[in-house]
Design an enzyme around this catalytic site. Structure first.
Site, short mmCIF file in Angstrom:
data_model
loop_
_atom_site.label_atom_id
_atom_site.label_comp_id
_atom_site.label_asym_id
_atom_site.label_seq_id
_atom_site.Cartn_x
_atom_site.Cartn_y
_atom_site.Cartn_z
CB THR A 10 2.46 1.76 0.35
OG1 THR A 10 3.46 2.25 -0.53
CG2 THR A 10 3.09 1.29 1.65
CB THR A 15 -0.36 4.63 -0.29
OG1 THR A 15 -0.18 3.94 -1.53
CG2 THR A 15 -1.80 5.10 -0.20
N1 GLY Z 1 4.90 5.00 -1.72
C1 GLY Z 1 5.70 3.93 -2.09
C2 GLY Z 1 6.92 4.32 -2.82
O1 GLY Z 1 6.96 5.38 -3.43
O2 GLY Z 1 7.86 3.56 -2.84
#
Ligand code: GLY
Length: 302
Positions: A149, A200
């Site tokens: 992310t 993230t």
């Molecule tokens: N951290 C991004 C997701 O798991 O969608």
């Protein structure tokens, strides 16, 4: 520090340059966070965000985004949005409403259409090729494959702190799957009186600890940014290992209202930091014996 920014992964470099320019020229933390993220949403070579993002199991690129204004605690978020250029801009627009701040799928798409947000087919040939290969090879994906992310935390010279995030989520996710990124408190949190945090990694793990809110709460209790980041992530990591025998990949960035930053991770995690007192630089955070070690990133970032 009068202004500062921190952003996740090497891919953030290009967006950080834009964000930095906004903050240097007396722009707002909100604009700096949103513009920084949207640069990455437009970049087809990054396969975990926006244009060129990896599709779900049925071949659809569905995107999640979130934004929080630390002055007001207003947040906006979208999840499972298909066919629009910038989830973070839609999220930021939703943050200006009294209610109905988090919309998903058709509801979010209808809002985006009615409010004139730019449409775009985010499935590129390259992402389609990656998808086809995975389908052909029926490769068993690890839970962490392909879902980095992009997160920006920004502080401006007026003292406002904001958080913005965007992702295509887990590669080959089930249709309708939503991760941590659009969830305020898990994927991001900002309070200008304290600071901000964003995460993230595997959303399903991050959600279990409301990781971003936890880090901001530790700062509110008096910890510096680095201690708060480490405490939030390591507490969750230890709990997950104790309960489930393992903790999947998680990384956390934190920005204190004074502009200092903190990072914690249980993988190798590059991040970008800049302030009026520190040149923009790429760093590498590594997990060594359940402790985060940070050093300048050695490899050529090109
Ligand atoms: N951290 C991004 C997701 O798991 O969608």
């Amino acid at each position: 520090m009068s202004w500062a920014l921190i952003a996740t992964w090497q891919m953030a470099l290009k967006g950080a340059a834009v964000s930095k320019e906004i903050l240097e020229s007396h722009g707002s933390a909100a604009d700096a966070a949103i513009e920084g993220v949207s640069v990455i949403e437009d970049e087809p070579s990054f396969h975990s965000v926006g244009y060129g993002g990896r599709p779900d199991r049925e071949g659809h690129v569905t995107l999640d985004g979130g934004f929080m204004d630390g002055d007001t605690l207003h947040f906006g978020a979208v999840a499972s949005v298909e066919g629009f250029r910038s989830p973070v801009r839609i999220a930021a627009s939703l943050a200006r409403r009294e209610a109905n701040n988090f919309l998903c799928a058709e509801g979010a798409e209808r809002y985006a259409l009615e409010h004139g947000f730019e449409q775009r087919d985010n499935l590129t040939e390259e992402a389609l090729e990656i998808y086809r290969k995975e389908v052909d090879q029926r490769k068993k994906l690890s839970a962490y494959d392909g879902h980095d992310t992009v997160c920006f935390l920004t502080k401006d010279e007026k003292g406002s702190v904001c958080a913005a995030v965007s992702t295509s989520g887990l590669f080959m996710k089930d249709p309708g799957r939503i991760g941590d990124s659009p969830l305020c408190g898990s994927g991001y949190y900002a309070d200008s009186e304290i600071g901000a945090a964003a995460a993230t990694g595997l959303g399903e793990e991050i959600i279990k600890g409301s990781l971003s809110f936890a880090a901001v709460a530790y700062m509110e209790a008096g910890m510096d940014a680095q201690s708060a980041a480490e405490k939030a992530l390591r507490s969750l990591e230890a709990k997950l290992i104790a309960k489930n025998g393992k903790a999947e990949a998680m990384s956390l960035i934190v920005l204190n209202k004074d502009g200092s930053c903190g990072v914690s991770t249980n993988v190798d995690f590059p991040f970008v930091y800049a302030s009026d007192q520190n040149d923009q630089m790429l760093y590498l955070a590594r997990s060594v014996d359940h402790k985060t070690v940070i050093s300048p990133y050695e490899k050529d970032p090109a």
